[in-house]
Design a protein around this motif. Structure first.
Motif, PDB file in Angstrom:
ATOM      1  N   VAL A 182     -57.379   1.656   1.894  1.00  0.00           N
ATOM      2  CA  VAL A 182     -56.081   1.076   1.533  1.00  0.00           C
ATOM      3  C   VAL A 182     -55.807  -0.183   2.342  1.00  0.00           C
ATOM      4  O   VAL A 182     -55.399  -1.226   1.793  1.00  0.00           O
ATOM      5  N   THR A 183     -56.021  -0.115   3.642  1.00  0.00           N
ATOM      6  CA  THR A 183     -55.774  -1.280   4.493  1.00  0.00           C
ATOM      7  C   THR A 183     -56.669  -2.450   4.096  1.00  0.00           C
ATOM      8  O   THR A 183     -56.216  -3.598   3.984  1.00  0.00           O
ATOM      9  N   LEU A 184     -57.946  -2.169   3.879  1.00  0.00           N
ATOM     10  CA  LEU A 184     -58.887  -3.226   3.500  1.00  0.00           C
ATOM     11  C   LEU A 184     -58.535  -3.821   2.143  1.00  0.00           C
ATOM     12  O   LEU A 184     -58.602  -5.045   1.949  1.00  0.00           O
ATOM     13  N   THR A 185     -58.164  -2.987   1.192  1.00  0.00           N
ATOM     14  CA  THR A 185     -57.846  -3.485  -0.146  1.00  0.00           C
ATOM     15  C   THR A 185     -56.677  -4.452  -0.112  1.00  0.00           C
ATOM     16  O   THR A 185     -56.719  -5.539  -0.721  1.00  0.00           O
ATOM     17  N   ILE A 186     -55.637  -4.090   0.602  1.00  0.00           N
ATOM     18  CA  ILE A 186     -54.458  -4.964   0.668  1.00  0.00           C
ATOM     19  C   ILE A 186     -54.776  -6.246   1.421  1.00  0.00           C
ATOM     20  O   ILE A 186     -54.447  -7.355   0.969  1.00  0.00           O
ATOM     21  N   ARG A 187     -55.441  -6.120   2.547  1.00  0.00           N
ATOM     22  CA  ARG A 187     -55.721  -7.309   3.365  1.00  0.00           C
ATOM     23  C   ARG A 187     -56.718  -8.247   2.686  1.00  0.00           C
ATOM     24  O   ARG A 187     -56.513  -9.464   2.651  1.00  0.00           O
ATOM     25  N   LEU A 188     -57.809  -7.713   2.134  1.00  0.00           N
ATOM     26  CA  LEU A 188     -58.796  -8.556   1.477  1.00  0.00           C
ATOM     27  C   LEU A 188     -58.245  -9.174   0.193  1.00  0.00           C
ATOM     28  O   LEU A 188     -58.601 -10.306  -0.154  1.00  0.00           O
ATOM     29  N   SER A 189     -57.379  -8.468  -0.503  1.00  0.00           N
ATOM     30  CA  SER A 189     -56.735  -9.047  -1.686  1.00  0.00           C
ATOM     31  C   SER A 189     -55.846 -10.219  -1.301  1.00  0.00           C
ATOM     32  O   SER A 189     -55.804 -11.246  -1.995  1.00  0.00           O
ATOM     33  N   ALA A 190     -55.133 -10.077  -0.186  1.00  0.00           N
ATOM     34  CA  ALA A 190     -54.286 -11.178   0.280  1.00  0.00           C
ATOM     35  C   ALA A 190     -55.123 -12.395   0.664  1.00  0.00           C
ATOM     36  O   ALA A 190     -54.731 -13.538   0.421  1.00  0.00           O
ATOM     37  N   ILE A 191     -56.297 -12.156   1.261  1.00  0.00           N
ATOM     38  CA  ILE A 191     -57.177 -13.267   1.641  1.00  0.00           C
ATOM     39  C   ILE A 191     -57.754 -13.944   0.407  1.00  0.00           C
ATOM     40  O   ILE A 191     -57.787 -15.171   0.304  1.00  0.00           O
ATOM     41  N   HIS A 192     -58.206 -13.145  -0.556  1.00  0.00           N
ATOM     42  CA  HIS A 192     -58.889 -13.697  -1.728  1.00  0.00           C
ATOM     43  C   HIS A 192     -57.936 -14.453  -2.643  1.00  0.00           C
ATOM     44  O   HIS A 192     -58.251 -15.551  -3.121  1.00  0.00           O
ATOM     45  N   TRP A 193     -56.772 -13.870  -2.910  1.00  0.00           N
ATOM     46  CA  TRP A 193     -55.831 -14.485  -3.846  1.00  0.00           C
ATOM     47  C   TRP A 193     -54.710 -15.254  -3.140  1.00  0.00           C
ATOM     48  O   TRP A 193     -53.749 -15.668  -3.785  1.00  0.00           O
ATOM     49  N   HIS A 194     -54.809 -15.412  -1.828  1.00  0.00           N
ATOM     50  CA  HIS A 194     -53.815 -16.161  -1.054  1.00  0.00           C
ATOM     51  C   HIS A 194     -52.403 -15.596  -1.261  1.00  0.00           C
ATOM     52  O   HIS A 194     -51.440 -16.328  -1.495  1.00  0.00           O
ATOM     53  N   LEU A 195     -52.308 -14.294  -1.186  1.00  0.00           N
ATOM     54  CA  LEU A 195     -51.016 -13.636  -1.340  1.00  0.00           C
ATOM     55  C   LEU A 195     -50.229 -13.733  -0.039  1.00  0.00           C
ATOM     56  O   LEU A 195     -50.800 -13.717   1.048  1.00  0.00           O
ATOM     57  N   ALA A 196     -48.933 -13.827  -0.155  1.00  0.00           N
ATOM     58  CA  ALA A 196     -48.079 -13.938   1.033  1.00  0.00           C
ATOM     59  C   ALA A 196     -46.703 -13.387   0.703  1.00  0.00           C
ATOM     60  O   ALA A 196     -46.312 -13.275  -0.466  1.00  0.00           O
ATOM     61  N   LEU A 197     -45.983 -13.038   1.744  1.00  0.00           N
ATOM     62  CA  LEU A 197     -44.622 -12.554   1.583  1.00  0.00           C
ATOM     63  C   LEU A 197     -43.660 -13.731   1.431  1.00  0.00           C
ATOM     64  O   LEU A 197     -43.939 -14.833   1.911  1.00  0.00           O
ATOM     65  N   PRO A 198     -42.515 -13.514   0.760  1.00  0.00           N
ATOM     66  CA  PRO A 198     -41.536 -14.601   0.649  1.00  0.00           C
ATOM     67  C   PRO A 198     -40.931 -14.942   2.002  1.00  0.00           C
ATOM     68  O   PRO A 198     -40.881 -14.106   2.911  1.00  0.00           O
ATOM     69  N   VAL A 199     -40.479 -16.178   2.119  1.00  0.00           N
ATOM     70  CA  VAL A 199     -39.900 -16.676   3.373  1.00  0.00           C
ATOM     71  C   VAL A 199     -38.402 -16.882   3.184  1.00  0.00           C
ATOM     72  O   VAL A 199     -37.966 -17.487   2.208  1.00  0.00           O
ATOM     73  N   PHE A 200     -37.629 -16.377   4.136  1.00  0.00           N
ATOM     74  CA  PHE A 200     -36.184 -16.579   4.119  1.00  0.00           C
ATOM     75  C   PHE A 200     -35.850 -17.775   5.007  1.00  0.00           C
ATOM     76  O   PHE A 200     -36.258 -17.820   6.171  1.00  0.00           O
ATOM     77  N   ALA A 201     -35.125 -18.736   4.458  1.00  0.00           N
ATOM     78  CA  ALA A 201     -34.837 -19.943   5.223  1.00  0.00           C
ATOM     79  C   ALA A 201     -33.496 -20.514   4.786  1.00  0.00           C
ATOM     80  O   ALA A 201     -33.031 -20.294   3.663  1.00  0.00           O
ATOM     81  N   TRP A 202     -32.873 -21.281   5.707  1.00  0.00           N
ATOM     82  CA  TRP A 202     -31.645 -22.005   5.378  1.00  0.00           C
ATOM     83  C   TRP A 202     -32.025 -23.286   4.641  1.00  0.00           C
ATOM     84  O   TRP A 202     -32.801 -24.087   5.130  1.00  0.00           O
ATOM     85  N   VAL A 234     -28.480 -19.664   1.638  1.00  0.00           N
ATOM     86  CA  VAL A 234     -29.720 -18.971   1.976  1.00  0.00           C
ATOM     87  C   VAL A 234     -30.498 -18.744   0.696  1.00  0.00           C
ATOM     88  O   VAL A 234     -29.979 -18.195  -0.266  1.00  0.00           O
ATOM     89  N   ARG A 235     -31.737 -19.173   0.696  1.00  0.00           N
ATOM     90  CA  ARG A 235     -32.596 -18.966  -0.458  1.00  0.00           C
ATOM     91  C   ARG A 235     -33.907 -18.323  -0.023  1.00  0.00           C
ATOM     92  O   ARG A 235     -34.346 -18.510   1.105  1.00  0.00           O
ATOM     93  N   ILE A 236     -34.517 -17.627  -0.941  1.00  0.00           N
ATOM     94  CA  ILE A 236     -35.846 -17.065  -0.708  1.00  0.00           C
ATOM     95  C   ILE A 236     -36.853 -18.021  -1.293  1.00  0.00           C
ATOM     96  O   ILE A 236     -36.856 -18.288  -2.486  1.00  0.00           O
ATOM     97  N   ILE A 237     -37.709 -18.579  -0.441  1.00  0.00           N
ATOM     98  CA  ILE A 237     -38.700 -19.536  -0.874  1.00  0.00           C
ATOM     99  C   ILE A 237     -39.980 -18.786  -1.189  1.00  0.00           C
ATOM    100  O   ILE A 237     -40.568 -18.135  -0.331  1.00  0.00           O
ATOM    101  N   ALA A 238     -40.410 -18.847  -2.444  1.00  0.00           N
ATOM    102  CA  ALA A 238     -41.635 -18.158  -2.843  1.00  0.00           C
ATOM    103  C   ALA A 238     -42.832 -18.837  -2.215  1.00  0.00           C
ATOM    104  O   ALA A 238     -42.827 -20.051  -2.017  1.00  0.00           O
ATOM    105  N   PRO A 239     -43.868 -18.082  -1.858  1.00  0.00           N
ATOM    106  CA  PRO A 239     -45.062 -18.693  -1.246  1.00  0.00           C
ATOM    107  C   PRO A 239     -45.688 -19.722  -2.170  1.00  0.00           C
ATOM    108  O   PRO A 239     -45.847 -19.514  -3.369  1.00  0.00           O
ATOM    109  N   GLY A 240     -46.049 -20.858  -1.603  1.00  0.00           N
ATOM    110  CA  GLY A 240     -46.718 -21.897  -2.349  1.00  0.00           C
ATOM    111  C   GLY A 240     -45.821 -22.809  -3.145  1.00  0.00           C
ATOM    112  O   GLY A 240     -46.267 -23.713  -3.838  1.00  0.00           O
TER     113      GLY A 240
END
Length: 246
Positions: A182-202, A234-240
């Motif tokens: 499970v850990t490897l699947t999530i982490r390697l998927s994030a590396i391969h597809w450049h997945l990231a969490l949303p960023v909260f910013a002013w 306050v907006r949520i900036i989507a990755p990328g």
């Protein structure tokens, strides 16, 4: 600790120590700096875990082989210094994902072995997996990767939860295998597809004046009037993606 878990732990130390060596090279550190970053990454998370769990002495004092493994990793890195940059681009992120998975399971396993509840086991797995990297990045004057957009701690939490849940009814080898998967699947998927969490910013969003306001401004004799204040939301900036100012 079972023999094969011990060797998996040593393998994780080698991988994490190598990531510390790579960052030391990027930061133009001397061999002692490389050794410090390698040790902080390789055994920093496990040391903090043992201190919080009340384990005395910490694991690498009872097993000095961890220190010898770190020293050997740094020594071999000095010999093959010219080839380290090749690992940092392709192979090293994958190896780091394996190290994260191994350390997560080992940290959760140790907490359960000492009789702590599942939520503590998940937290100790997370701490073992990410704390060493945080110390490494702080020593190198970088924002820790776990505090940025990278899906890193999330993968560790998912693996720790999987292990703690499966240990309630499944066998130990099955729980370890599925948690690592499970850990490897999530982490390697994030590396391969450049997945990231949303960023909260002013984000400051300029508000266009209404027609009535523009008409009133045209009638004013004073042309040095202060512009209207901009509203900050306050907006949520989507990755990328970048926020456009209108």
């Amino acid at each position: 600790m079972a023999g094969w878990i011990y060797y998996l732990d040593l393998a994780g130390v080698v991988v994490f120590a190598l990531s510390g060596v790579v960052l030391a090279c990027r930061s133009s550190m001397d061999p002692f700096g490389m050794l410090v970053l390698a040790a902080a990454t390789g055994i920093g998370g496990g040391t903090l875990r043992d201190l919080l769990l009340g384990v005395r002495p910490v694991f690498w004092i009872n097993e000095p082989s961890y220190l010898w493994v770190i020293l050997a990793t740094v020594s071999l890195s000095l010999v093959g210094f010219r080839h380290i940059h090749r690992l940092s681009r392709g192979l090293l992120p994958v190896l780091d994902a394996f190290g994260l998975a191994l350390f997560t399971v080992i940290g959760a396993h140790k907490a359960l072995l000492l009789g702590h509840p599942n939520i503590v086991a998940v937290l100790m797995g997370l701490l073992t997996g990410v704390a060493g990297g945080m110390v490494r990045d702080i020593l190198a004057r970088r924002v820790p990767m776990v505090l940025r957009q990278e899906i890193y701690a999330t993968a560790s939490i998912a693996g720790g939860c999987t292990y703690a849940f499966l240990m309630l009814w499944a066998s130990h080898p099955l729980a370890i295998t599925l948690a690592i998967t499970v850990t490897l699947t999530i982490r390697l998927s994030a590396i391969h597809w450049h997945l990231a969490l949303p960023v909260f910013a002013w984000v400051t969003i300029p508000v266009a004046p209404r027609k009535q306001d523009r008409a009133c401004e045209e009638l004013r004799p004073d042309t040095t009037a202060q512009p209207r204040r901009q509203k900050a939301r306050v907006r949520i900036i989507a990755p990328g993606k970048r926020t456009k100012h209108r």
